[in-house]
Every structure is written in structure tokens, then in C-alpha cells.
Design a protein around this motif. Structure first.
Motif, short mmCIF file in Angstrom:
data_model
loop_
_atom_site.label_atom_id
_atom_site.label_comp_id
_atom_site.label_asym_id
_atom_site.label_seq_id
_atom_site.Cartn_x
_atom_site.Cartn_y
_atom_site.Cartn_z
N ARG A 219 0.85 -1.21 0.00
CA ARG A 219 0.00 0.00 0.00
C ARG A 219 0.87 1.25 0.00
N LYS A 220 1.42 1.58 -1.12
CA LYS A 220 2.36 2.71 -1.20
C LYS A 220 1.69 4.05 -0.90
N TYR A 221 0.40 4.16 -1.24
CA TYR A 221 -0.28 5.43 -0.99
C TYR A 221 -0.57 5.63 0.50
N ARG B 65 1.77 4.57 2.74
CA ARG B 65 3.08 4.38 3.35
C ARG B 65 3.49 5.63 4.14
#
Length: 1000
Positions: A263-265, A267
Motif C-alpha cells: 500500500r504505497k499510498y 506508506r
């Protein structure tokens, strides 16, 4: 391998792990665990939530392995003291918070701060820290392994640690629900594997894997519940796969971790200090023993009739508990930036193992400089152990049912009190040394005093099974009589040893004066003397709850065994047990106490007795009263959150409808028998006494010149206790009370009936009643009082009986103790049959008999209930007063639903409708016009200290003294003045309260 140059870490997995661990703690401590039989939907909801969050402890070790290369670059060893300081400060904050919340503090919890491993409270955290310290070595070794070797290692360990436990449904490797170091190490390997093999890049849809894994795990609950119902007729194996190391849980763990990392958004990158502060705060918020204890004892919720309220309570606790964890985290983040914290952390910092070695070496050098004091302490340490063993038998009776080898118990389990004894001795030695500056004089004098303490305790325990107590000091005025009781050889040997030690002191001081000449500056002398004087003066408040000395004694795990002074001396040491008994205030002096006031009250009730006696009949020549304290007898049907299938007391239940009966307020739960016995015999209220006097039998009775009690009214007084008489000093107390004969196991007056039921370790109630019947039939000519304590239902409640016809449902009893309640109810049934037999026999005896029957306290089986909510109900037992056929014509049924032990004498005399003395005129007025009182049972589950006094109405509402009418307050003041006079005052009314009807 390519290293990630970023020094930041993904924070999202840490947040989720902490949230999951909080939810799991809430499920275990804050709400009632629903039973399938009563709440099917709630049961499944609870288990689903538990299954989802149980992997919280798996996430951080995987995270540790996943980011191993970054952690490897950090000097964790240097940061360790920094994080240790955070741990200590957070622990202090939590303890102080609950001190103000509950006005209760157990300083024993501070041992946890110094020894977190030995306390077994932070097994998971300690495992993580240990692996973190060795992470550089571990990762360096793993980096050198080939990918093929790594794959084989992961497959092999997964088969051992995950597949096999799943197949056999056993914790094969002692993973302790995922907290052991072996399991944590395996998870670190999995995390390292995921990173090195770039699994995150290879898994295309981690969120789908997460959903599938959750479905699989949750499905096992429903499937296994159906299987369990078919095969076992219960749902005991419904959660078979809901453990962190099952195959389903591991699939879910890995899917969850990969999903969080992808879930980079979402992070959020943070530093190691931020992660450390979060984990430390979270672990302390949920695992400091004080926290779940307070929550489960005082704030646990059940909501049996409302699933919505139960769910709302669950959500509320999660928000509050996680919110507390977040607040602690922010507090720790901020405090790390303060100058004070930075300064202390810098002083404590250890850069490397070699640096640690240097600091330990400097400590050793300091100890070498203080070696003479160290050797002195070691001498008294050995002396104290010998002292405790000398006054102990080979086997210690540590409870009514358990014994332990004295050598093993004292050496292995009583080190903390041993150190406290040594500390007290060393403080006294240092006092002498500072004052005299003569090492050997101070040392030898301390040895002599300690030797005298040892010999006097050994002799007194041999003679009276009681150690030397502060009350014995008054006997020094009659030292000649004491010397006459001791063997002359012992006196001669003692004097010879003292003379030898004195000579040795003189010789050693002359020859080794320079070697042991400790140069102490006047400043240090002043500070030292001040500290020592403050220490010893504080011991006069050692039983004042939450005083510094009280907390200090708790720190050293001192057991306040007032009910068994001998055992207290054996396991605390005679010095500590002596000091335990210094701070005993019997009762606060009531306003207006004086000889004139006591005489005024006596005169008033002289007239009251005349008024009452106008409507009462004369005593029969063979008037008889029996008090029967039935051990742990109480109706389990009245216990909240418990449904009983069969009635274990049908006869007593019916009899209570036909006689004077109701509920008795007990100030004990699971113990405190002698306190109820004392209240019933003396007609005195234990809730009037000081909190420093929890056991009147051992702390009060021998101090009284006269101890008025119901035996004063009768010519023949008998006590029957079908057990040993060492507890509560009963032999001496009953002699002081005026009992002519005391029957107990192995006593000089033998118990004729000692049969037991099946494998029960206690004499049966049938035998006790037959013993009593013999004594009743043996005296048909004079007045008679019998104190009977039946022991059949005393704890423990093991599988004693061949027959067991009782079962129950509900969560008042935790799962591990359910079989004990079945045994207890079977014993209750046998008591019920024995009471039926006894009543039938009483009706055959041709003399008037009034029989008072009461339970002393509930058994300590209902730990599933919140004592803060159900304290009063769980401190109420059943009582009835029965008049046999030869007194029934003149007797009257009384309407008294709620009583206290001190009411029984007045009620028995009133039901028998016989004349009374002025003291019992006071008790009759008090019983009929003032609500029964007790200590507040919801204030504490402990029976050790008297708490706030409450009054209880017939509808079980509690009132304070301010709620009473002015007339009731006046009557209560008169009673309190008389009780103070008899127990702590000048005893102006002692002879007045001891009158018999015949004397008048």
C-alpha cells in the motif's frame, strides 16, 4: 545484495500489529467471553474477531526480517539503554495512573521493570529484543547462504513449525501462542526470505490473497464448530486452527504483511526511535500485569441480555485502549527530545559489548572497595536462612491443603523476604557503625541480638506454635518467670556464647582496628543516620495501605500472614514478621470516649434490659444454643452469570422458608473464616476495626484483659472444629473465650467421629454433626453453648466424590475451574443431607435448643465475575435460625433478611424469647433498628484489609453512615464506643459485657 539507502521504515505494519494486539487484549480482559450455549451469534463474532487479530504478534518479527538489512546497519546495542529508559519511564507512568484511578498500588510490579524475563510477562518482547541484538550476526550468516539453501531451510522449518502443529493440533514446540523465541526466530527467517526472494514483486494481487486467507481462516471456525458438536457435543475444538502458528494463520499473516507493504499510498516512513517508542508503549499498555488485572476485575463487561451493548462495549474498549497506547507513544516521542532524558540516556549508554564489560568491571572494583560490608551482608544472609530453617519443620503447611519442603520453599521461593531481613539487619549494623565507628563491636552486638531473636523464636514456637511478637515485650517485666520456664542448660549456653562473643569483639577490635577503620566523614554520617532513622521510623506504618513502608514490604514479597503467625515467621523471617505486627491500631477512638460516657451507656442499657426482659421468659435449666459455621456454604443459584441445573441444597432452601433466615454479610471471599467466627461469638463488628487489624483472633484477643463473648451466658461451653487448630491461634483464643473443651484433630480431647466422604480430605459434616449430638445428649441438666465449625466444603475442590450429579452453565466460573464447582455443589448436597439429619435429631433431644446455621464466605470459584459489579452478592452467604420442638412453643420467627455475624447472638436470644443481659440489650436494639454493616466488598477483592464501612438494606441497596437517621446514628455511636472500650480502650465495660443472666 543491493542495500536500500533509505534510513526510514514503513510505519503501517507497526500500526496494524499494535492495533491487533490491543484488540486481542480487549477480547481477553475487558469483556466477557460468550459461551456458545447461550449466545451463538456473539460466540461466532467473538471468535472471528479473535482469529483476525491473533496474528498481530506475527507481524513485527516478519517486519524485522524483511527490513533486516536496515536494522543491521543500526547500532542497536547503543540504543538499548535508550529504549530501556523509555521502558522504565512508561512503566512508572502506568503504575502512577492506576494508583490515582483505583487508589491501589502493588509495588511488586516494579520487580518486572528490573527483571522482565524472570517475571514471564514480556516473553514476546524479550524474544524480539534478543533476536534484534543478534540480528547483525544472523543476517551476515544468512547472506552467505545460497538461495537454494534458503528455500530448503524455509520449507523444512515451515513443515516442522507450521504444518505439523496444524495436523496434530498441538503446540509441539512450545510456541506459547506465538510468544517463544523459537517462533519469533522462524518469523524473522520468513521476513528475510520474503525480502531476499522479492516475493512482494512476484505476488500480483496481495489484497486478493488477503481476502482469501481471511475466508479460509474464518471458515475453519464454523466447520470445526459443526464437527466438534457432532463428535463432542460441544464447541471445544471450534478454534483449533485459530493459533498464530497454524497453516491457515500463517497464510493470512504473510498475505496481510505483503498487502500492507504494497500500500504505497498509505506508506508512512519513520525512524527506528519512532518504531521503538510505539512498540514499547503498546507492549506495556497491554502486558503490564496491573493493566489487565484492573480492567478484568473492575471494568469487565458482560451485557448478557444485549448483544448490541456487548458489541458497543467491545468497540469502546478498543478505542480507549488503543488511544491510551497512542498517547503513551506520543509521550515517549516527546520525552526522548528533552535534555533530561538525553542526559540520562547518554550516561547509561553502552556502545559495545566491550564497553559493557568495562562498566561491569568498574562496578566490580567498587564492590571490592566495599568488600567488608559485602562479606558482612553475606554472613547475615546465611544467618537468616539458618534462622528461618531452625524455626521451620521439614514440611511447611503453606495452606490448608498444600505442603512444601521447607528447604526448597525457603531457598527457592523466599529469596526476596530473606534479602529484606538482611537489609534490616544491615541497617541496624550500619547505625551502630556510624555511631561508634568500631566495626567489630557493631558486628558482634548485631550478631548477639540476632542470636537472641533466633533462640527466643525457636523456644516460643516449640512451646506455643507462635513467634515472638511485639505484645510479648510486656512480658519482660516478668523476666524471672520466663527464665523459670526455660531449660537452665540453654540459659547457661546462651550466656556463655554471649560472653565469648563479647571477648572476641574486644580482641578483634584491638588487633584489626586499623584494617577495619572505615573513614566516614561527618556529612556522610549525618546523611546515613538520617536515612536509617527514617527507615526504622517508617516501620511503624508498615500496615497502612500504600504507605512507603507498606509498599516497600510488598516489593520484597512479604506475606502478611496474621492468621498464621508461625507460618509468617517461617516464610517471612522472624524479624520481618515481628515488624509486621508493630503497626496494629485496633480501632480509631470515637469522639467522646471516657469512663463517664461508658458508664452512662451501661446504665442506659441496664434499664433497657429490664424493659426487654419483662416480655421474655426465664432460661430453662438446660437452655442450649448452637452456632454452626458451615465452611463456604452459599447458594450458587444466587451467583450472577451462573445457571445451576440441579438444586444442591433443597432441604435448607425449604427450611429457610419456614424459619428465621436470610443472607449474612461476609467480609471475606474464599477465606477469612475466623473473622466471621469472631464476630458471631463476640457480637463485635469487624468493619469498626482499623485496616491494620485484619485478623482479630491473632492480633487482638490476647491483648484484651477480658474478652466478652456469648460463652459468658452459659455454664457448659464446647468448641468443635474437625480440623487442626494451629490456624488463627484458635487454641489460645478459645481458652481466653472460656470454652471448657475444644475438640479438634490431634487435640487432647479426641474427636470421636472422623469419617470422610469418598476421597475428600476433610472430615464430613455428618461426622461433625454426630460429634455435636453426642455432646448435646451428654448434658441434659445445665445450660450449654456449642461452637461448631464444619469443614467438609473447604477448598480445594478436587475430584473427590465418586458421584457427581450437578452441572451448570454461565461464565461466572472460568473454564479451568469448572470441574471444581461441580465438586463443590456435590459437597453442598452432602451438607444439605447432613443438615436434614441433624435437624431431625435435634427434635428428638429433650431440651430447648436454638440452632444458628450460617456460611462463612463464598468459595473463590467465581473469578469470571467482576467483583466491582457483583462484590456485594459475592459477599453474601445463607443463614437460618432453627428452634427445636422443645423450644418451639415459646420461640418466634423473626423477619431479618440481611444480617452480619455480630447480629447472631441477639437474634438467637430473641428467637428463643429468653431473658438477656444489658450488653445483649444493646445488641438487640442495634440489630433491630440499625441496618447490618460490613466492609465495602466492591472496593477490593482482598480480604486482608478492612475497607470503607457500608450498610445494606433488605433490598440489597448499600448506604453510607451519613444516610442513617439521627436515632440510628446515636445507637451506632453507643455501640462503637462500647466496642472501642472492649477492644482498644480501658475496658471499663468488660465485666459488664461479660455478665451472665444468672449473675443478674
Amino acid at each position: 545484495m543491493i542495500k536500500n539507502k533509505s534510513t526510514k521504515f514503513n510505519y503501517l505494519p507497526i500500526i496494524v500489529a499494535c492495533l491487533f494486539m490491543v484488540v486481542q487484549r480487549v477480547l481477553r480482559s475487558a469483556i466477557e467471553i460468550p459461551e456458545y450455549s447461550g449466545y451463538v451469534t456473539r460466540f461466532y463474532l467473538y471468535q472471528i474477531v479473535n482469529a483476525i487479530v491473533m496474528v498481530g504478534i506475527n507481524i513485527f518479527p516478519i517486519y524485522l526480517g524483511f527490513y533486516a538489512q536496515k536494522f543491521k546497519e543500526k547500532n542497536i546495542f547503543r540504543k538499548l539503554s535508550h529504549y530501556l529508559l523509555l521502558y522504565i519511564l512508561t512503566s512508572l507512568v502506568i503504575n502512577v495512573f492506576f494508583f490515582f484511578l483505583q487508589n491501589s498500588l502493588n509495588i511488586r510490579d516494579y520487580w518486572m521493570i528490573l527483571f522482565p524475563i524472570s517475571q514471564n510477562n514480556f516473553g514476546y518482547s524479550v524474544s524480539c529484543v534478543l533476536i534484534l541484538l543478534f540480528l547483525p550476526v544472523l543476517i551476515s550468516w544468512l547472506d552467505q547462504t545460497s538461495e537454494q539453501t534458503l528455500k530448503i531451510s524455509v520449507l523444512f522449518t515451515s513443515f516442522l513449525f507450521v504444518v505439523l502443529p496444524t495436523l496434530f493440533s498441538k503446540d509441539l514446540w512450545g510456541f506459547q501462542e506465538g510468544k517463544s523465541i523459537l517462533w519469533v526466530l522462524y518469523l524473522v527467517l520468513i521476513g528475510y526470505f520474503l525480502k531476499r526472494m522479492k516475493v512482494l514483486q512476484k505476488v500480483r494481487f496481495p489484497l486478493i490473497h488477503l481476502i482469501v486467507s481471511v475466508v479460509f481462516l474464518v471458515s475453519t471456525i464454523f466447520i470445526m464448530a459443526v464437527v466438534s458438536l457432532q463428535m463432542r457435543n460441544d464447541v471445544s475444538t471450534a478454534t483449533r486452527f485459530c493459533v498464530p502458528f497454524s497453516l491457515f494463520a500463517m497464510y493470512y499473516t504473510v498475505s496481510l504483511f505483503l498487502s500492507l507493504e504494497s500500500r504505497k499510498y498509505l506508506r508512512l516512513n519513520v525512524s527506528t526511535d519512532m518504531i521503538a517508542a510505539t512498540l514499547i508503549s503498546n507492549q506495556l499498555a497491554i502486558n503490564v500485569p496491573l493493566v489487565p488485572y484492573i480492567i478484568s476485575t473492575y471494568y469487565r463487561k458482560s451485557y448478557p441480555d444485549s448483544g448490541a451493548q456487548w458489541l458497543k462495549s467491545l468497540v469502546m474498549y478498543i478505542i480507549l485502549w488503543f488511544g491510551a497506547s497512542v498517547m503513551l507513544t506520543f509521550g515517549n516521542i516527546l520525552i526522548q527530545k528533552t535534555k533530561s532524558f538525553t542526559f540520562i540516556a547518554r550516561k547509561l549508554a553502552v556502545e559495545s559489548p566491550k564497553d559493557l564489560q568495562r562498566k561491569l568491571l568498574s562496578v566490580c572494583q567498587w564492590l571490592k572497595r566495599k568488600q567488608r560490608l559485602l562479606f558482612t551482608a553475606m554472613f547475615f544472609y546465611v544467618f537468616t536462612i539458618i534462622q528461618m530453617l531452625l524455626i521451620s519443620e521439614t514440611q511447611l503447611s503453606i495452606s490448608v491443603s498444600d505442603t512444601a519442603n521447607a528447604y526448597g520453599f525457603i531457598l527457592l521461593k523466599r529469596q526476596a523476604p530473606i534479602f529484606l531481613n538482611v537489609l534490616i539487619i544491615m541497617m541496624f549494623f550500619m547505625f551502630l557503625l556510624i555511631v561508634t565507628n568500631k566495626f567489630w563491636h557493631s558486628f558482634i552486638l548485631t550478631v548477639i541480638i540476632d542470636l537472641v531473636i533466633t533462640i527466643s523464636n525457636y523456644l516460643k514456637i516449640a512451646l506455643r506454635e507462635e513467634p515472638v511478637l511485639p505484645s510479648d515485650l510486656k512480658l519482660l517485666s516478668g523476666i524471672n518467670e520466663i527464665i523459670d520456664m526455660v531449660n537452665p542448660i540453654i540459659i547457661f549456653a546462651g550466656v556463655a556464647v554471649i560472653i565469648l562473643l563479647a571477648i572476641s569483639s574486644y580482641v578483634l577490635e584491638r588487633r584489626a582496628k586499623r584494617l577495619y577503620n572505615l573513614k566516614i566523614s561527618w556529612k556522610k554520617r549525618g546523611i546515613g543516620l538520617t536515612v536509617i532513622v527514617l527507615f526504622f521510623s517508617s516501620l511503624f506504618f508498615v500496615n497502612h495501605k500504600n504507605s512507603p513502608s507498606y509498599l516497600f514490604f510488598n516489593l520484597f514479597r512479604v506475606n502478611r500472614y496474621f492468621y498464621n503467625q508461625k507460618l509468617g515467621a517461617q516464610i517471612n523471617g522472624p524479624i520481618v514478621q515481628f515488624l509486621n505486627n508493630i503497626d496494629v491500631l485496633v480501632m480509631d477512638e470515637p469522639a467522646g470516649y471516657s469512663e463517664e460516657k461508658i458508664k452512662e451507656i451501661m446504665k442506659k442499657y441496664d434499664k433497657e434490659a429490664e424493659t426487654i426482659n419483662k416480655d421474655r421468659v426465664d432460661w430453662a435449666e438446660n437452655e442450649t444454643v448452637i452456632f454452626n459455621l458451615s465452611e463456604s456454604f452459599s447458594d450458587p443459584k444466587r451467583v450472577p452469570n451462573l445457571t445451576i441445573d440441579n438444586d444442591p441444597m433443597p432441604y435448607v432452601r425449604q427450611l429457610m422458608k419456614e424459619t428465621t433466615s436470610g443472607l449474612m454479610l461476609s467480609n471475606g471471599y474464599g477465606g477469612g473464616t475466623a473473622n466471621m467466627e469472631w464476630g458471631a461469638l463476640t457480637s463485635l463488628d469487624i468493619s469498626n476495626l482499623s485496616p491494620t487489624l485484619p485478623t482479630p483472633y491473632t492480633q487482638l484477643v490476647e491483648k484484651q484483659m477480658i474478652s466478652p463473648n456469648i460463652t459468658n451466658l452459659f455454664e457448659d461451653n464446647i468448641a468443635i472444629h474437625p480440623y487442626v487448630a494451629t490456624l488463627y491461634n484458635r487454641k489460645n483464643v478459645f481458652e481466653k473465650f472460656g470454652f471448657d473443651t475444644f475438640y479438634y484433630v490431634d487435640g487432647p480431647d479426641e474427636l470421636k467421629y472422623q469419617d470422610k466422604i469418598d476421597d475428600n480430605i476433610y472430615i464430613s459434616d455428618f461426622s461433625a454433626y454426630n460429634e455435636t449430638l453426642d455432646k448435646l445428649k451428654a448434658n441434659l441438666d445445665t445450660t450449654q453453648f456449642i461452637q461448631l465449625s464444619t469443614m467438609q466444603n473447604h477448598m480445594p475442590y478436587k475430584d473427590y466424590y465418586q458421584e457427581n450429579n450437578f452441572s451448570f452453565s454461565g461464565n461466572a466460573v472460568v473454564r479451568d475451574r469448572q470441574s471444581e464447582l461441580n465438586t463443590y455443589m456435590q459437597g453442598m448436597y452432602y451438607t444439605d443431607e447432613a443438615v436434614r439429619y441433624f435437624i431431625e435429631e435435634l427434635d428428638k433431644i429433650e431440651k430447648p435448643i436454638t440452632f444458628v446455621f450460617y456460611g462463612d464466605h463464598l468459595p473463590s470459584l467465581y473469578s469470571g465475575n467482576n467483583m466491582g459489579k457483583y462484590g456485594l452478592v459475592q459477599h453474601e452467604t445463607d443463614y437460618f435460625i432453627y428452634s427445636n420442638r422443645y423450644s418451639r412453643e415459646r420461640s418466634q420467627k423473626l423477619n431479618k433478611k440481611i444480617v452480619a455475624p455480630y447480629n447472631f447472638s441477639a437474634l438467637a436470644l430473641e428467637q428463643a424469647d429468653i431473658k438477656i443481659t444489658p450488653f445483649y440489650a444493646l445488641m438487640t436494639k442495634l440489630t433491630n433498628e440499625v441496618l447490618a454493616s460490613t466492609t465495602d466488598p466492591s472496593a477490593s477483592i482482598s480480604n486482608n484489609y478492612n475497607g470503607q464501612k457500608i450498610f445494606v438494606t433488605d433490598t440489597n441497596e448499600t448506604l453510607s453512615e451519613t444516610d442513617l437517621s439521627s436515632k440510628q446514628k446515636e445507637l451506632l455511636d453507643e455501640y462503637r464506643l462500647i466496642q472501642y472500650d472492649l477492644t482498644a480502650g480501658e475496658e471499663y465495660a468488660a465485666e459488664w459485657a461479660s455478665q451472665s443472666v444468672i449473675d443478674r
